[in-house]
Design an enzyme around this catalytic site. Structure first.
Site, PDB file in Angstrom:
ATOM      1  N   PRO A 173       0.982  -1.372   0.068  1.00 14.07           N
ATOM      2  CA  PRO A 173      -0.101   0.079   0.090  1.00 14.07           C
ATOM      3  C   PRO A 173       1.001   1.271   0.106  1.00 14.07           C
ATOM      4  CG  PRO A 173      -0.407  -1.181   1.958  1.00 14.07           C
ATOM      5  CD  PRO A 173       0.702  -1.986   1.357  1.00 14.07           C
ATOM      6  N   PRO A 174       0.212   2.419  -0.313  1.00 20.47           N
ATOM      7  CA  PRO A 174       1.194   3.683  -0.236  1.00 20.47           C
ATOM      8  C   PRO A 174       1.602   3.966   0.898  1.00 20.47           C
ATOM      9  CG  PRO A 174      -1.031   3.999  -1.416  1.00 20.47           C
ATOM     10  CD  PRO A 174      -1.053   2.619  -0.823  1.00 20.47           C
ATOM     11  N   THR A 185       4.297   2.917   2.768  1.00 23.42           N
ATOM     12  CA  THR A 185       5.020   1.708   3.542  1.00 23.42           C
ATOM     13  C   THR A 185       6.369   1.695   3.340  1.00 23.42           C
ATOM     14  OG1 THR A 185       4.215   0.225   1.787  1.00 23.42           O
ATOM     15  CG2 THR A 185       2.751   0.198   3.674  1.00 23.42           C
ATOM     16  N   LYS A 228       8.108   1.844   0.124  1.00 20.16           N
ATOM     17  CA  LYS A 228       8.837   1.192  -1.095  1.00 20.16           C
ATOM     18  C   LYS A 228      10.005   1.990  -1.344  1.00 20.16           C
ATOM     19  CE  LYS A 228       4.844   0.947  -2.859  1.00 20.16           C
ATOM     20  NZ  LYS A 228       4.083   1.356  -1.973  1.00 20.16           N
ATOM     21  N   THR A 229       9.750   3.294  -1.911  1.00 17.20           N
ATOM     22  CA  THR A 229      10.753   4.126  -2.518  1.00 17.20           C
ATOM     23  C   THR A 229      11.954   4.177  -1.540  1.00 17.20           C
ATOM     24  OG1 THR A 229       8.955   5.482  -3.281  1.00 17.20           O
ATOM     25  CG2 THR A 229      11.094   6.188  -3.273  1.00 17.20           C
ATOM     26  N   GLU A 283     -10.381 -13.673  13.492  1.00 16.53           N
ATOM     27  CA  GLU A 283      -9.261 -14.328  12.905  1.00 16.53           C
ATOM     28  C   GLU A 283      -8.732 -15.550  13.575  1.00 16.53           C
ATOM     29  OE1 GLU A 283      -8.783 -13.550   9.741  1.00 16.53           O
ATOM     30  OE2 GLU A 283     -10.163 -11.579   9.723  1.00 16.53           O
ATOM     31  N   HIS A 309     -10.853 -18.720  12.399  1.00 18.29           N
ATOM     32  CA  HIS A 309     -10.218 -18.998  11.204  1.00 18.29           C
ATOM     33  C   HIS A 309      -9.086 -19.929  11.391  1.00 18.29           C
ATOM     34  CE1 HIS A 309     -12.938 -16.867   8.306  1.00 18.29           C
ATOM     35  NE2 HIS A 309     -12.564 -15.887   8.631  1.00 18.29           N
ATOM     36  N   ASP A 318     -16.941 -14.173   3.836  1.00 15.76           N
ATOM     37  CA  ASP A 318     -16.585 -15.596   4.296  1.00 15.76           C
ATOM     38  C   ASP A 318     -17.932 -16.469   3.814  1.00 15.76           C
ATOM     39  OD1 ASP A 318     -14.239 -14.916   5.552  1.00 15.76           O
ATOM     40  OD2 ASP A 318     -15.074 -14.675   7.540  1.00 15.76           O
TER      41      ASP A 318
HETATM   42  P1  ADP Z   1       6.046   4.444  -0.882  1.00 13.89           P
HETATM   43  O1  ADP Z   1       6.835   4.543  -1.827  1.00 13.89           O
HETATM   44  O2  ADP Z   1       5.820   3.027  -0.220  1.00 13.89           O
HETATM   45  O3  ADP Z   1       4.562   5.249  -1.129  1.00 13.89           O
HETATM   46  P2  ADP Z   1       7.897   6.164   0.492  1.00 13.89           P
HETATM   47  O4  ADP Z   1       9.113   5.090   0.632  1.00 13.89           O
HETATM   48  O5  ADP Z   1       7.624   7.260  -0.264  1.00 13.89           O
HETATM   49  O6  ADP Z   1       6.512   5.291   0.641  1.00 13.89           O
HETATM   50  O7  ADP Z   1       7.566   6.593   2.058  1.00 13.89           O
HETATM   51  C1  ADP Z   1       7.371   7.977   2.253  1.00 13.89           C
HETATM   52  C2  ADP Z   1       8.024   8.333   3.757  1.00 13.89           C
HETATM   53  O8  ADP Z   1       7.444   7.832   4.770  1.00 13.89           O
HETATM   54  C3  ADP Z   1       9.571   7.986   3.673  1.00 13.89           C
HETATM   55  O9  ADP Z   1      10.307   8.938   3.163  1.00 13.89           O
HETATM   56  C4  ADP Z   1       9.829   8.036   5.344  1.00 13.89           C
HETATM   57  O10 ADP Z   1       9.951   9.045   5.732  1.00 13.89           O
HETATM   58  C5  ADP Z   1       8.399   7.546   5.826  1.00 13.89           C
HETATM   59  N1  ADP Z   1       8.448   5.995   5.791  1.00 13.89           N
HETATM   60  C6  ADP Z   1       7.551   5.097   5.232  1.00 13.89           C
HETATM   61  N2  ADP Z   1       7.686   4.092   5.362  1.00 13.89           N
HETATM   62  C7  ADP Z   1       8.788   3.973   6.238  1.00 13.89           C
HETATM   63  C8  ADP Z   1       9.507   2.735   7.115  1.00 13.89           C
HETATM   64  N3  ADP Z   1       9.045   1.591   6.832  1.00 13.89           N
HETATM   65  N4  ADP Z   1      10.293   3.037   7.901  1.00 13.89           N
HETATM   66  C9  ADP Z   1      10.455   4.291   8.159  1.00 13.89           C
HETATM   67  N5  ADP Z   1      10.179   5.475   7.359  1.00 13.89           N
HETATM   68  C10 ADP Z   1       9.105   5.105   6.661  1.00 13.89           C
HETATM   69 ZN    ZN Z   2     -13.216 -14.037   8.229  1.00 15.49          ZN
HETATM   70 MG    MG Z   3       6.998   5.901  -3.199  1.00 15.33          MG
END
Ligand code: ADP
Ligand code: ZN
Ligand code: MG
Length: 627
Positions: free
Chosen positions: A209-210, A212, A214-215, A433, A436, A509
């Site tokens: 999800p957004p 989290t 990834k970048t 949960e 389940h 379910d």
């Molecule tokens: P995504 O690419 O998954 O949408 P980003 O990597 O762009 O998310 O995250 C945006 C900001 O949120 C990061 O620059 C960081 O400051 C914070 N962040 C997100 N996830 C984490 C994490 N797992 N640990 C620490 N900081 C995080």
């Molecule tokens: Zn269920």
């Molecule tokens: Mg991103």
């Protein structure tokens, strides 16, 4: 942030420089040369000049096309004052000068004349071209040709330029990190793998999800490995003209190969990687397809050169990606970057809280407990909001009350986006949960329970129980299907037993359980009463699975009723088995639920160990565990 624009490729730089040089010449010819060639000469009106000639005050005249210069007799000859005037069309001037005995001559042609002439012809088109180029660039297209097209917008992030990002900056996604450690190793010591003939993976897809991280993870991989990081976002391609996107992809990989080993990061891969068949109905998007094809061919191409370029990509919609992207040799690895559980949130808060001044009363664990469903970006935002509130309240450090207030604000914003459960809901979801999981661990047919979580995942599920098949299955027998149905009903059964009431949470379910039971009766011929007949209208291919139930054959009223009765019987039996299993393991249900409420997710060995204590009641044992 250590991100800078990649310099233009050479031909464009050369072109720009020529443009600059000519511009400078133009300036010199028009403004600087006149200053150098002589001091400014005071100008007078023509009438005054004629008057002075007639009075006999003028000694010499030099007649030019645009200017007449003249010297007065007053004072000593050499330093005699020179004036200028602008000529008017006056044919009688030579006569007058001769009459008054004034020495006169035509002016020599200006020394810089030819430059001025050439520039006069060359500059205006160049200015035009310059303006055109400017707009072409801003508009992102419209001008096919040699100018701005193909200029790579890739950002490059070079290690060591500023504080580099490492795995220490990312928390709460330990499994993803563990998988990416291997990628770091590939980048650091590719030789170790290629030497024994192993193929280094080319593409890794980060799914989650957004917000989290990834970048952030992709940058951390580059930081850990100490390699350059090229990044480009899929959405940048979307509004471009045909051909631009694919040339940009080509450019990006060209640059990357030169700097190998390195990482190419494609954010929002779904923007270019949408399944090509999915929108065929609307005629498709040529540009996106070309870009996608270019990406695929680049990824296929760079193996031969043995250059270690690893492509990381991120998406939150893996289900719409073109299957061609996920084939071996492309993005064949997928890493799940999920929303963090309790301890993960605490760790993320810890990272971000280091950037602000914390008061003594701040309890990050308590804050993490109050923020289920928050992603990393939400938590980073939360810390910042709290700091802003503290500053507004005139405090020197952020206090716990600032966090409390900030949580309310952020939650209010988030509630619209995703679900944040209150305490009571959390409790219900936890029992559900675990229900389940308890039933699923006992019943055949649905695989081993690997994870239970009450961290909401997207809109559909409030919590989830993840079962992984222990082997590939192609055929299922009746007992296994009945087991699956019982597992599906386990959640609702737990709610019934613990709360003596039913919530709306189990509707999905029930839907799936009923569908399965109906298929058993009408498609698989598993009912003794109805026999081995297929009651569904035939052969609709599986891949046309559009969610519509197959139509039933025409049948008698009695048969229809019999089918309904059989379906009901299967579901009811499974329900009873689920209830019985949970009653029989009531203490274990409490134990696991309490643990789940505390940590929000239980998985792996710890979960297996807990679930191994599940005991089958005699009835269930008689049906399923005959051996
Ligand atoms: P995504 O690419 O998954 O949408 P980003 O990597 O762009 O998310 O995250 C945006 C900001 O949120 C990061 O620059 C960081 O400051 C914070 N962040 C997100 N996830 C984490 C994490 N797992 N640990 C620490 N900081 C995080
Ligand atoms: Zn269920
Ligand atoms: Mg991103």
């Amino acid at each position: 942030m250590p991100i800078k624009d990649q310099p233009n490729p050479p031909r464009f730089r050369l072109f720009n420089n020529i443009f600059l040089i000519i511009g400078a010449l133009f300036l010199a010819a028009n403004f600087i040369l006149p200053l150098v060639t002589g001091p400014q000469i005071p100008g007078v009106p023509y009438s005054l000049f004629i008057h002075q000639v007639q009075e006999g005050e003028v000694s010499r005249v030099q007649v030019g096309q645009n200017q007449i210069r003249f010297q007065l007799k007053t004072g000593d000859e050499e330093a005699g004052q020179v004036f200028s005037t602008t000529p008017i069309f006056d044919l009688s001037l030579p006569n007058l000068l001769e009459e008054k005995g004034v020495e006169f001559a035509a002016a020599p042609p200006p020394k810089n004349g030819w430059i001025g002439n050439v520039l006069g012809w060359v500059i205006p088109p160049l200015i035009f071209v310059g303006i055109w180029q400017f707009f072409a660039r801003r508009g992102g297209g419209g001008a096919q040709g040699m100018l701005s097209i193909g200029k790579s917008k890739a950002k490059v992030y070079v290690e060591g330029e500023a504080a580099k990002i490492t795995f220490a900056d990312v928390a709460g996604v330990e499994e993803a990190k563990a998988e990416l450690v291997e990628i770091v190793d590939f980048l650091k010591t590719p030789g170790r793998y290629t030497q024994i003939g192993a193929r280094i993976p080319k593409g890794v897809l980060l799914v989650g999800p957004p917000g989290t991280g990834k970048t952030l993870l992709a940058k951390a991989v580059a930081g850990e490995a100490g390699v350059p990081f090229f990044s480009i976002s899929g959405s940048e391609f979307v509004e471009m003209f045909v051909g631009v996107g694919s040339s940009r992809v080509r450019d990006l990989f060209e640059q990357a190969k030169k700097q190998a080993p390195c990482i190419v990061f494609i954010d929002e891969l779904d923007a270019i990687g949408k399944s090509r068949s999915s929108n065929g109905f609307y005629g498709g998007n040529d540009e996106r397809e070309q870009t996608l094809n270019q990406l695929l061919s680049e990824m296929d191409g760079f193996s031969a050169e043995a250059a270690t370029v690893i492509v990381l990509a991120a998406t939150n919609r893996p289900e719409i990606l073109d299957p061609a992207l996920l084939r071996p040799g492309r993005f064949d690895r997928q890493v799940l970057v999920d929303r963090p559980a309790l301890s993960g949130r605490e760790a993320i808060l810890n990272i971000h809280a280091q950037k602000v001044k914390l008061g003594e009363d701040v309890d990050l664990r308590a804050i993490a407990t109050r923020t289920p469903g928050f992603a990393g970006a939400d938590l980073a935002n939360l810390v910042n909001e709290a700091a802003l509130l503290a500053a507004r309240n005139g405090r020197q450090a952020v206090a716990q009350t600032d966090f409390a207030e900030a949580i309310e604000r952020v939650v209010a914003g988030l509630e619209k986006k995703s679900r944040v459960l209150n305490d009571k809901e959390k409790k219900i979801v936890a029992y559900h949960e675990v229900g389940h999981a308890l039933v699923g661990s006992l019943m055949p047919g649905s695989g081993r329970v690997e994870k239970i979580s009450i961290v909401s995942r997207g809109m559909a599920a409030l919590g989830y129980t993840l079962q992984l098949p222990t082997e590939d299955r192609f055929l299922m027998d009746e007992a296994e299907l009945r087991g699956q149905i019982a597992t599906l009903l386990g959640g609702r059964s737990a709610e019934e037993i613990v709360f003596n009431s039913i919530t709306t949470g189990a509707s999905n379910d029930l839907q799936r359980a009923t569908d399965l039971a109906e298929q058993m009766v009408t498609t698989f011929g598993m009912s003794k009463v109805l026999g081995p007949l297929a009651y569904q209208q035939g052969a609709r291919p599986m891949f046309l699975n559009d969610g519509m139930p197959n139509a039933r054959r025409s049948m008698s009223e009695e048969t229809a009723q019999a089918i309904d009765r059989e379906v009901k019987e299967i579901v009811e039996t499974a329900h009873q088995q689920a209830l019985e299993t949970i009653r029989h393991n009531r203490d274990l249900l409490e134990t696991i639920t309490m643990q789940l409420l505390e940590t929000e997710a239980i998985e792996g060995e710890k979960l297996h160990q807990l679930l191994s204590q599940v005991q089958a009641s005699t009835v269930v044992r008689d049906i399923y565990l005959k051996d």
